[in-house]
Write an enzyme that holds these catalytic residues in place. Structure first.
Site, mmCIF file in Angstrom:
data_model
loop_
_atom_site.group_PDB
_atom_site.id
_atom_site.type_symbol
_atom_site.label_atom_id
_atom_site.label_comp_id
_atom_site.label_asym_id
_atom_site.label_seq_id
_atom_site.Cartn_x
_atom_site.Cartn_y
_atom_site.Cartn_z
ATOM 1 N N ASP A 51 0.648 -0.994 -0.347
ATOM 2 C CA ASP A 51 -0.258 0.297 0.175
ATOM 3 C C ASP A 51 0.865 1.161 0.043
ATOM 4 O OD1 ASP A 51 0.787 -0.046 2.738
ATOM 5 O OD2 ASP A 51 -1.411 -0.036 3.819
ATOM 6 N N SER A 52 1.912 0.671 -0.496
ATOM 7 C CA SER A 52 2.935 2.142 -0.430
ATOM 8 C C SER A 52 2.943 2.392 -1.366
ATOM 9 C CB SER A 52 4.579 1.508 -0.475
ATOM 10 O OG SER A 52 5.049 0.247 -0.724
ATOM 11 N N ASP A 90 -0.682 -6.234 -0.142
ATOM 12 C CA ASP A 90 -1.767 -5.562 0.973
ATOM 13 C C ASP A 90 -2.678 -5.194 1.069
ATOM 14 O OD1 ASP A 90 0.275 -4.587 2.827
ATOM 15 O OD2 ASP A 90 0.864 -3.093 1.998
ATOM 16 N N LYS A 120 -1.312 -9.321 2.644
ATOM 17 C CA LYS A 120 -0.317 -9.053 3.873
ATOM 18 C C LYS A 120 -1.259 -7.628 4.478
ATOM 19 C CE LYS A 120 3.239 -5.984 4.024
ATOM 20 N NZ LYS A 120 2.304 -4.845 5.020
ATOM 21 N N GLU A 122 -1.934 -5.047 8.612
ATOM 22 C CA GLU A 122 -1.385 -4.776 10.006
ATOM 23 C C GLU A 122 -1.904 -5.185 10.704
ATOM 24 O OE1 GLU A 122 -0.456 -0.123 8.611
ATOM 25 O OE2 GLU A 122 0.546 -1.075 7.308
ATOM 26 N N GLU A 189 8.792 -3.819 10.297
ATOM 27 C CA GLU A 189 8.884 -2.730 10.218
ATOM 28 C C GLU A 189 9.682 -1.659 11.439
ATOM 29 O OE1 GLU A 189 6.496 -0.578 7.590
ATOM 30 O OE2 GLU A 189 7.843 0.582 7.607
HETATM 31 O O1 KIV Z 1 3.534 -1.268 1.859
HETATM 32 C C1 KIV Z 1 4.738 -1.746 1.710
HETATM 33 O O2 KIV Z 1 5.916 -0.689 0.378
HETATM 34 C C2 KIV Z 1 4.918 -2.584 2.952
HETATM 35 C C3 KIV Z 1 6.435 -2.146 3.512
HETATM 36 C C4 KIV Z 1 7.750 -1.682 3.652
HETATM 37 C C5 KIV Z 1 6.752 -3.681 4.070
HETATM 38 O O3 KIV Z 1 4.567 -2.698 3.955
#
Ligand code: KIV
Length: 271
Positions: A51-52, A90, A120, A122, A189
């Site tokens: 989600d980055s 994510d 994934k 959080e 992280e």
């Molecule tokens: O969204 C992302 O890129 C991440 C990584 C930093 C692990 O969750």
């Protein structure tokens, strides 16, 4: 890496085998077809459709605004490109917190509409009910502890997490909880290297670190950071393997100058 392993598709079981044999796991983000193809061809084990994307693709300050539809779009682009790597997507903010039925519905949409291999999310004890429900549908889940950017407004800053004893103890407890629930892997992280080492040793599932020191079972970076495209982001954990911001700027400047001077296109570049 053995030749057989290099050719074989990576699965969640491959990652467990890699931890057991002490072989480090490599993970990078990708959000589009062209770069995902290069990353997969480069031999990375796991591609994270992170989600980055909210930051590096869409230009938002945080990961909060990205939607489930947008994550599915990025995941579809990546899936079309990849032959070998395990693709993890994510779950975006608001698609799983607080309601385990909604968590399952969101995870099913990601798997059905993108063709990715795992999701994934959080958090630890706060989200474990959702994790269990997703796993009950046969969808592999990767955890994410330590600095969890979707909670940035709770934390207030992006500084290192779990430096104090209480938060470190919660991280260890949450790790065990996610392992017992059936997660196949956990991302750590921005936590102290010593804590990541202790936690990794205490688990049978692999851990993948970003700013979590050398003793995690694998490492992850955001591709745009590694390539030096995001040149203003300079955390201590980041190793840049290229300075593409400068290289791309200079290529664009050369093109602008060639067009303006009449040098491009020349006779050979014309029909
Ligand atoms: O969204 C992302 O890129 C991440 C990584 C930093 C692990 O969750």
């Amino acid at each position: 890496m053995s030749v057989a392993r290099k050719a074989r598709k990576v699965t969640t079981h491959t990652l467990l085998e890699m931890k057991a044999s002490g072989e480090k796991i490599t993970m990078l983000t990708a959000y589009d077809y062209s770069l995902a193809k290069i990353v997969d061809g480069g031999g990375v084990d796991v591609i994270l459709v992170g989600d980055s994307a909210s930051n590096v693709m869409a230009g938002n300050d945080t990961t909060i605004p990205i939607t489930l539809d947008q994550m599915i779009y990025h995941a579809q682009c990546v899936v079309r490109a990849v032959d070998r790597a395990l693709i993890v997507v994510d779950m975006p903010f608001g698609s799983y917190q607080g309601d385990s039925k909604e968590a399952l519905a969101s995870a099913i949409r990601i798997m059905k509409e993108s063709g990715a291999h795992a999701v994934k999310l959080e958090g630890g004890s706060e989200v474990v009910e959702g994790v269990e429900r997703i796993l009950s549908a046969g969808i592999p889940v990767m955890g994410h502890l330590g600095l969890t950017p979707q909670s940035i407004y709770k934390f207030g800053t992006y500084t290192v997490r779990a430096k104090e004893e209480e938060e470190a103890a919660k991280l260890i407890e949450d790790s065990k909880l996610l392992e017992q629930a059936g997660c196949f892997c956990i991302v750590y992280e921005k936590i102290p290297a010593e804590l990541a080492a202790e936690a990794s040793k205490s688990l049978t599932i692999p851990t993948i670190g970003i700013g979590a020191g050398p003793d995690c079972d694998g490492q992850v970076l955001v591709l745009h950071d590694l390539l030096g495209i995001t040149h203003e982001f300079n955390p201590r954990f980041l190793r840049r393997y290229m300075q593409l911001y400068d290289e791309i700027t200079s290529a664009v400047q050369n093109y602008v100058s060639d067009v303006r001077s009449g040098d491009f296109p020349n006779e050979d570049e014309s029909y």
